[in-house]
Design a protein around this motif. Structure first.
Motif, short mmCIF file in Angstrom:
data_model
loop_
_atom_site.label_atom_id
_atom_site.label_comp_id
_atom_site.label_asym_id
_atom_site.label_seq_id
_atom_site.Cartn_x
_atom_site.Cartn_y
_atom_site.Cartn_z
N THR A 152 -133.98 7.84 41.87
CA THR A 152 -133.45 9.04 42.52
C THR A 152 -132.16 8.75 43.30
OG1 THR A 152 -134.80 8.80 44.54
CG2 THR A 152 -135.76 10.04 42.70
N LEU A 153 -132.10 7.58 43.96
CA LEU A 153 -130.87 7.24 44.67
C LEU A 153 -129.70 7.05 43.71
CD1 LEU A 153 -131.97 4.77 47.50
CD2 LEU A 153 -130.79 6.95 47.79
N ASP A 154 -129.96 6.42 42.58
CA ASP A 154 -128.88 6.18 41.62
C ASP A 154 -128.34 7.50 41.07
OD1 ASP A 154 -127.56 3.95 39.82
OD2 ASP A 154 -128.13 5.59 38.48
N VAL A 155 -129.22 8.39 40.64
CA VAL A 155 -128.77 9.68 40.11
C VAL A 155 -128.09 10.49 41.20
CG1 VAL A 155 -129.52 11.85 39.09
CG2 VAL A 155 -130.51 9.70 38.29
N ALA A 156 -128.63 10.45 42.42
CA ALA A 156 -128.04 11.22 43.52
C ALA A 156 -126.61 10.77 43.80
CB ALA A 156 -128.91 11.07 44.77
N ARG A 157 -126.37 9.47 43.78
CA ARG A 157 -125.02 8.98 44.07
C ARG A 157 -124.04 9.36 42.96
NH1 ARG A 157 -127.62 3.38 46.18
NH2 ARG A 157 -127.92 4.01 48.36
N ARG A 158 -124.50 9.32 41.73
CA ARG A 158 -123.65 9.75 40.62
C ARG A 158 -123.35 11.25 40.76
NH1 ARG A 158 -124.06 5.91 36.18
NH2 ARG A 158 -125.54 4.26 36.70
N LEU A 159 -124.36 12.03 41.12
CA LEU A 159 -124.18 13.46 41.30
C LEU A 159 -123.22 13.76 42.44
CD1 LEU A 159 -124.94 16.42 40.76
CD2 LEU A 159 -127.00 16.06 42.15
N ARG A 160 -123.35 13.01 43.53
CA ARG A 160 -122.43 13.21 44.67
C ARG A 160 -120.99 13.05 44.25
NH1 ARG A 160 -123.53 9.41 49.62
NH2 ARG A 160 -123.22 7.81 48.01
N ALA A 161 -120.68 11.99 43.48
CA ALA A 161 -119.30 11.73 43.06
C ALA A 161 -118.77 12.88 42.20
CB ALA A 161 -119.23 10.42 42.30
N LEU A 162 -119.60 13.40 41.32
CA LEU A 162 -119.17 14.49 40.45
C LEU A 162 -118.87 15.76 41.25
CD1 LEU A 162 -121.77 13.95 37.59
CD2 LEU A 162 -119.30 13.63 37.39
N ALA A 295 -139.30 6.64 29.73
CA ALA A 295 -138.91 5.53 30.59
C ALA A 295 -137.66 4.83 30.06
CB ALA A 295 -140.06 4.53 30.72
N ALA A 296 -137.52 4.75 28.74
CA ALA A 296 -136.33 4.13 28.16
C ALA A 296 -135.07 4.90 28.54
CB ALA A 296 -136.48 4.05 26.65
N LEU A 297 -135.20 6.21 28.68
CA LEU A 297 -134.06 7.02 29.11
C LEU A 297 -133.80 6.83 30.60
CD1 LEU A 297 -134.89 10.37 27.26
CD2 LEU A 297 -133.33 8.56 26.52
N LEU A 298 -134.85 6.92 31.39
CA LEU A 298 -134.71 6.87 32.85
C LEU A 298 -134.15 5.53 33.32
CD1 LEU A 298 -138.12 8.55 33.67
CD2 LEU A 298 -135.88 9.61 33.94
N THR A 299 -134.39 4.47 32.58
CA THR A 299 -133.89 3.15 32.98
C THR A 299 -132.51 2.85 32.39
OG1 THR A 299 -135.13 2.14 31.13
CG2 THR A 299 -136.18 2.14 33.30
N SER A 300 -131.94 3.79 31.67
CA SER A 300 -130.61 3.62 31.09
C SER A 300 -129.54 4.17 32.03
CB SER A 300 -130.53 4.35 29.74
OG SER A 300 -129.19 4.54 29.34
N GLY A 301 -128.58 3.33 32.40
CA GLY A 301 -127.50 3.79 33.25
C GLY A 301 -126.68 4.89 32.58
N GLY A 302 -126.47 4.77 31.27
CA GLY A 302 -125.73 5.80 30.56
C GLY A 302 -126.44 7.13 30.59
N ARG A 304 -128.66 8.10 32.87
CA ARG A 304 -128.65 8.62 34.25
C ARG A 304 -127.33 9.30 34.58
NH1 ARG A 304 -131.16 3.62 35.11
NH2 ARG A 304 -129.35 2.73 36.19
N GLN A 305 -126.23 8.80 34.00
CA GLN A 305 -124.96 9.47 34.19
C GLN A 305 -124.98 10.86 33.55
OE1 GLN A 305 -122.51 8.30 36.11
NE2 GLN A 305 -121.47 10.26 35.85
N LYS A 306 -125.60 10.96 32.37
CA LYS A 306 -125.74 12.27 31.73
C LYS A 306 -126.62 13.20 32.56
CE LYS A 306 -125.18 10.66 26.95
NZ LYS A 306 -125.86 10.54 25.62
N ALA A 307 -127.69 12.64 33.13
CA ALA A 307 -128.57 13.45 33.97
C ALA A 307 -127.79 14.02 35.15
CB ALA A 307 -129.75 12.61 34.45
N ALA A 308 -127.01 13.16 35.81
CA ALA A 308 -126.20 13.62 36.94
C ALA A 308 -125.20 14.68 36.49
CB ALA A 308 -125.48 12.44 37.58
N GLN A 309 -124.61 14.49 35.32
CA GLN A 309 -123.64 15.44 34.80
C GLN A 309 -124.29 16.79 34.53
OE1 GLN A 309 -120.23 14.72 34.28
NE2 GLN A 309 -120.04 16.93 34.01
N GLY A 310 -125.46 16.76 33.90
CA GLY A 310 -126.16 18.01 33.62
C GLY A 310 -126.54 18.77 34.88
#
Length: 321
Positions: A152-162, A295-302, A304-310
């Motif tokens: 959640t922290l990783d996605v949140a930080r990516r979302l903040r930047a966007l 889990a394979a998706l959630l542990t992928s940095g790429g 997670r960037q898409k998740a933040a973008q969406g």
């Protein structure tokens, strides 16, 4: 966050490894450097800014604050420094000029990496309007030990930047800058006191293996005790529908097949973070950590960037009407 209840597996931290980006790549392939700088603009590392001189991590930086990580769970080493410790929860992060200038978004990264060390504090019951519930929980994890709190922290930080790139003022409920919590009532209060135009709580589910997909949780109409969601039910649904639609489009993930009837939307009245909110707010369970494919998706940095973008595009659509 487990959909079934507050019982989760214990935190299993993993020591991240750093990798560096060689100067040779930047010299020989300018396009690669440009791509890296674009990534840094959207993968916020808890306060770093691209283009500054290299520096080491500040000793005051919280040990609980993870940086965005790559597909192997390794911390991405930025070419720029972290200039200062993360601002206290609820403090506005700097915003740029853009179409969302003047808009306030509160991001609530679910749980806290340190919750498992403070079980007495997080098990304390707080009033959520409809009943009393645990202050917080430890969250869930993948079978390999990648925790929900870290996700959640990783996605949140990516979302903040966007969102900042579009001019929004962004506030966090916590940024790994406190040993535990905050409690769910405080998480709601941070959004309320910020007079947020939109608020979102980011989670990943701990459902049964084989259950797949994401879902967005909307507030039910609640008028009990300190809770009165009636003024925000409609705008919260609008926010949630926009996030769900954009999440499908950007990530390619399907709505959950185990809750929500395939709509990707669920209405609940038992979450303090929603019950006590006086601003438009939703939760998103980005996937099921207990399913190997999710889990394979959630542990992928790429991914997670898409998740933040969406999520970002859903919020932007909501704020711009």
């Amino acid at each position: 966050m487990s959909y079934a209840g507050p019982e989760f597996d214990p935190f299993q931290p993993r020591r991240p490894r750093r990798r560096t980006l060689t100067v040779a790549v930047a010299v020989l392939v300018p396009a690669a450097l440009a791509g890296w700088l674009v990534y840094e603009a959207v993968a916020d590392t808890g306060g770093g800014r691209a283009g500054a001189a290299p520096a080491t991590r500040s000793p005051a930086h919280s040990p609980n604050a993870d940086s965005p990580t790559d597909d192997g769970g390794r911390t991405v080493a930025p070419p720029a420094p972290r200039p200062a410790p993360t601002a206290p929860a609820g403090t506005a992060a700097p915003a740029a000029s853009g179409p969302l200038k003047g808009k306030v978004v509160v991001i609530d990264p679910g749980h806290n990496p340190g919750n498992f060390r403070h079980t007495a504090e997080i098990n304390r019951k707080v009033d959520i309007g409809t009943n009393r519930k645990e202050c917080d929980t430890t969250g869930t994890s993948t079978n390999s030990g990648y925790t929900e709190a870290r996700f959640t922290l990783d996605v949140a930080r990516r979302l903040r930047a966007l969102l900042q790139a579009q001019g929004a003022t962004v506030k966090f409920t916590q940024d790994g800058d406190r040993p535990w919590g905050p409690c769910v009532d405080e998480r709601a209060r941070i959004g309320n006191e910020a007079h947020a135009d939109a608020a979102i709580s980011i989670h990943a589910d701990g459902a049964s293996a084989g259950d797949r997909g994401f879902h967005v949780i909307l507030p039910a109409s609640v008028h009990a005790g300190a809770a009165d969601t009636r003024p925000v039910v409609a705008p919260s649904r609008d926010l949630g529908e926009r996030i769900a639609g954009n999440f499908v489009r950007v990530t390619g993930s399907a709505p959950a097949d185990y809750v929500g009837g395939g709509t990707g939307l669920v209405v609940r009245n038992d979450l303090g973070g929603l019950n006590l909110s006086t601003v438009p707010k939703v939760f998103i369970e980005c996937g099921n950590m207990r399913d190997t494919k999710d889990a394979a998706l959630l542990t992928s940095g790429g991914w997670r960037q898409k998740a933040a973008q969406g999520i970002s595009e859903g919020i932007v659509s909501f704020l711009r009407g």
